[in-house]
Write a protein that holds these residues in place. Sequence first.
Motif, PDB file in Angstrom:
ATOM      1  N   THR A 203       0.833  -1.201   0.000  1.00 47.46           N
ATOM      2  CA  THR A 203       0.000   0.000   0.000  1.00 47.46           C
ATOM      3  C   THR A 203       0.868   1.253   0.000  1.00 47.46           C
ATOM      4  O   THR A 203       2.083   1.175   0.206  1.00 47.46           O
ATOM      5  N   MET A 204       0.235   2.402  -0.212  1.00 47.43           N
ATOM      6  CA  MET A 204       1.005   3.630  -0.437  1.00 47.43           C
ATOM      7  C   MET A 204       1.850   4.054   0.769  1.00 47.43           C
ATOM      8  O   MET A 204       2.774   4.845   0.621  1.00 47.43           O
ATOM      9  N   ASP A 205       1.542   3.510   1.938  1.00 45.89           N
ATOM     10  CA  ASP A 205       2.366   3.830   3.108  1.00 45.89           C
ATOM     11  C   ASP A 205       3.558   2.885   3.219  1.00 45.89           C
ATOM     12  O   ASP A 205       4.327   2.969   4.177  1.00 45.89           O
ATOM     13  N   GLU A 331      -5.092  12.840  10.468  1.00 44.43           N
ATOM     14  CA  GLU A 331      -4.890  14.058   9.678  1.00 44.43           C
ATOM     15  C   GLU A 331      -4.338  15.165  10.575  1.00 44.43           C
ATOM     16  O   GLU A 331      -3.386  15.869  10.215  1.00 44.43           O
ATOM     17  N   TYR A 369      -1.505   8.296   8.537  1.00 44.86           N
ATOM     18  CA  TYR A 369      -2.582   9.045   7.877  1.00 44.86           C
ATOM     19  C   TYR A 369      -2.919   8.423   6.511  1.00 44.86           C
ATOM     20  O   TYR A 369      -4.084   8.194   6.189  1.00 44.86           O
ATOM     21  N   PHE A 370      -1.875   8.126   5.734  1.00 43.95           N
ATOM     22  CA  PHE A 370      -2.128   7.506   4.421  1.00 43.95           C
ATOM     23  C   PHE A 370      -2.809   6.153   4.606  1.00 43.95           C
ATOM     24  O   PHE A 370      -3.771   5.823   3.918  1.00 43.95           O
ATOM     25  N   ASN A 371      -2.313   5.378   5.542  1.00 40.71           N
ATOM     26  CA  ASN A 371      -2.859   4.034   5.769  1.00 40.71           C
ATOM     27  C   ASN A 371      -4.335   4.091   6.165  1.00 40.71           C
ATOM     28  O   ASN A 371      -5.143   3.270   5.711  1.00 40.71           O
ATOM     29  N   ARG A 373      -6.627   5.943   5.276  1.00 40.22           N
ATOM     30  CA  ARG A 373      -7.609   6.231   4.221  1.00 40.22           C
ATOM     31  C   ARG A 373      -8.368   4.964   3.849  1.00 40.22           C
ATOM     32  O   ARG A 373      -9.466   5.021   3.293  1.00 40.22           O
ATOM     33  N   LYS A 374      -7.797   3.801   4.156  1.00 40.70           N
ATOM     34  CA  LYS A 374      -8.450   2.543   3.811  1.00 40.70           C
ATOM     35  C   LYS A 374      -9.755   2.360   4.580  1.00 40.70           C
ATOM     36  O   LYS A 374     -10.645   1.648   4.135  1.00 40.70           O
ATOM     37  N   SER A 376     -12.330   4.145   5.202  1.00 41.06           N
ATOM     38  CA  SER A 376     -13.598   4.552   4.580  1.00 41.06           C
ATOM     39  C   SER A 376     -13.855   3.759   3.297  1.00 41.06           C
ATOM     40  O   SER A 376     -14.876   3.941   2.640  1.00 41.06           O
ATOM     41  N   ILE A 377     -12.923   2.863   2.960  1.00 42.70           N
ATOM     42  CA  ILE A 377     -13.088   2.017   1.767  1.00 42.70           C
ATOM     43  C   ILE A 377     -13.468   0.593   2.171  1.00 42.70           C
ATOM     44  O   ILE A 377     -14.366  -0.009   1.582  1.00 42.70           O
TER      45      ILE A 377
ATOM     46  N   MET B 342      -5.435   2.788  -2.793  1.00 44.74           N
ATOM     47  CA  MET B 342      -4.550   2.617  -1.634  1.00 44.74           C
ATOM     48  C   MET B 342      -3.198   2.013  -2.017  1.00 44.74           C
ATOM     49  O   MET B 342      -2.286   1.981  -1.202  1.00 44.74           O
ATOM     50  N   THR B 343      -3.083   1.501  -3.232  1.00 43.06           N
ATOM     51  CA  THR B 343      -1.881   0.727  -3.544  1.00 43.06           C
ATOM     52  C   THR B 343      -0.696   1.612  -3.929  1.00 43.06           C
ATOM     53  O   THR B 343      -0.854   2.735  -4.414  1.00 43.06           O
ATOM     54  N   ASP B 344       0.474   1.050  -3.707  1.00 38.82           N
ATOM     55  CA  ASP B 344       1.716   1.692  -4.122  1.00 38.82           C
ATOM     56  C   ASP B 344       1.869   1.620  -5.641  1.00 38.82           C
ATOM     57  O   ASP B 344       2.527   2.453  -6.264  1.00 38.82           O
TER      58      ASP B 344
END
Lengths: 396, 376
Positions: A203-205, A331, A369-371, A373-374, A376-377, B342-344
């Motif tokens: 994931t993005m984090d 946030e 914070y980035f993590n 976000r999941k 609400s999904i 959410m993905t990298d």
Amino acid sequence: MDMSFSPEELAFREEVRAFIADNYPKDLANRRTRGEMSKEDILTWHRILYKKGWVVPHWPVEYGGTGWTITQRFIWNEENARAETQALLPFGLSMVGPVIFNYGNEEQKKRFLPGILSADDWWCQGYSEPGAGSDLASLKTRAVLDGDHYVVNGHKIWTTLAQYADWMFCLVRTDNNVKAQEGISFLLIDMKTPGITVRPIITMDGAHEVNEVFLEDVRVPVANRIGEENKGWTYAKFLLGNERSGIAGVARSKKAIERLKSIATAELMDGQPLIKTDEFARKVAELEIDLSALEVTELRTLAAESKGKGPGPEASILKIKGTEIQQRITELAVEAVGNYGSVEVPTGEMAGNDFIAGPAYSNGAAQNYFNMRKTSIYGGSNEIQHNIIAKMVLGL
Amino acid sequence: MDFSFTEEQTLLRNSVQGLLAAKYDFDTRRKIVKSADGMSKAVWAQFAEMGLLAAPFSEEQGGFGGGAIETMIVMEEMGRNLVVEPYVETVVLAGGFLREGASKEQQAAHIPGIVDGSAIWAFAYAEPQGRYNLADLVTTAKKDGAGYTLNGYKAVVLGAPWAQKLIVTARTSGGQRDRDGISVFIVDKSAAGVSTRDYPTVDGRRASEITFENVKLGADALIGTEGKGLPLVEKITDQAIAALSAEAVGCMGELNKATVEYCKTRKQFGVPIGKFQVLQHRMVDMFMAYEQSVSMTYMVNLKLEENEAERIKAAAGAKVQIGKAGRYVGQQAVQLHGGMGMTDELNVGHYFKRLTMIDTQFGNVDHQLKRYSTAA
């Protein structure tokens, strides 16, 4: 109407508070903040509670529950949050466990419940698919009967911690010729079965929490089907209802706000603690008020539940508001740490080996914070939860 | 009244777009970010070759005499491609200090290295206690013969791991938060007494913590007048805010495009999710947030040379707008992409991370609101 605890409940609180203080391993907390949790670390608290007999307060006593009242369970959760203990994994304890003791046969209860309680079996959730997210019932993974086995082919996604899992509870399509919801079955699949491939999704984090699971001619004994064929949607919905009711996270958010306030006390703006500035104090106050409202809303839901009304569609409020608050806290933490929000805390193989700039409380603030976000999904996106309230509560 | 671009400006945009399309697709960027260096010297050399590093300098200084609008165009394209190379740090910030504050000798000594791509610069201004207050400094430069001795600590110096040269703010007199007594220096990163600890940032860039311990600076290290550096620092950081606003506009534009495209193709419940009114309105709000950001970005870039109060209002206003819009567009782009967001692997999260960090650079929404409301 009374919102205060009785003397007995207060005594109970003292008891569990002391138990946590005496038994929660101190070194675990440090490793968690540095992102160094191993598979065993994730299970340590579970195993301690299993030994004590407190791992499933929400289960009926006959299956290992504690027989606590709803208020006692509430206090237990609060105290765990207060001590910031490692949250127990929900996949066995809150998701598939209750499905098994409600809808499984005696054989299945005997076979699977002990491993869930002891944490000897690690479970994962095979629900979502690349084409079936919010519209879960459109799932395409096929299970075809072949003697006393199903042959399963398909592709699951967002499977949390599947890299460690021994078992997966899985929704599969067993009938293509009926309404989507009516052709689904609920299977328990041994992750060691040939034909299963787990592929990580980063994931993005930078975290590796979720995975894709590919199933290719995976043979699953019919004995591992819960309940009736094509009735899986009923069990799946029951499970999702439980997932929602636990999702408010009030006690954990309380603790997170405390942490946020301590960050804002340490951080300075023009020589004054950030928390003393009007803008920031006001944001924290709004957050606390939102959380108070949610806390009482959750208590009202719990009170209704203790009178035998199961968590209804109102539970969607808890999911929406709970996740909004969790996200808002992270946030504001990014806002609070200022310039040090930029610092990346190494993850995966790099964890623990590198210099991390800034005060310890700032480490990982942005990644957290980035993590978040999941939230609400997952578990039915917040848009879907709005739809549920609109349809089921407001009758629109 | 005319918001159109000149032919030269359109050509500039096209050539930057062409270069980045050819050399900076998302996979290439990923490789650059993961490389040991964390930036591409080859890409930087191409920026030099194209004249991008020379753009804002006058012809006498070896540049092309470009202005804020040219920088805005370049930065918007950098934003679209999530370029990590230190254009703002080297060209906008260091370049700005050299153009607007330095002596002819200093310009002659340092601008050519920027223009030909051989020197990368970073701006060491923030300190742990100072948050976003540019005047809250405990780093000191004490008069020492003809020069100075520098002592102190600078936090999160973006681009510093790549830099050879630093612009450093330090207190030469006055109390910790006094507006007077601040001076700006040129410091060699390799000078004795400079030590750095490098690390990656969450948006794919690199930064350093920098300690200065009895670093000896010559008289020629001082930019402008001793003790009178703050107005220059504010002016140049406002130029950087204008550039970052354009970068944010680039990021938001790409996110909105990707989100609309995704919602047109992603089907749930038998229809593209873009057919759901609640998501349509969300995307309309994202679109409006973007358009308002474009407007504020034009505005600040057109007002950088106005009087101080006007400039501050324009810069603070733009920063507030892009901070709020960047957060909204970033969060909603992730939300509407669902798990994929959410993905990298997908670029959506990377734009969101960059937008989040742009908000913290040179002061977040709260800081800039305060600055706006107290501007004379």
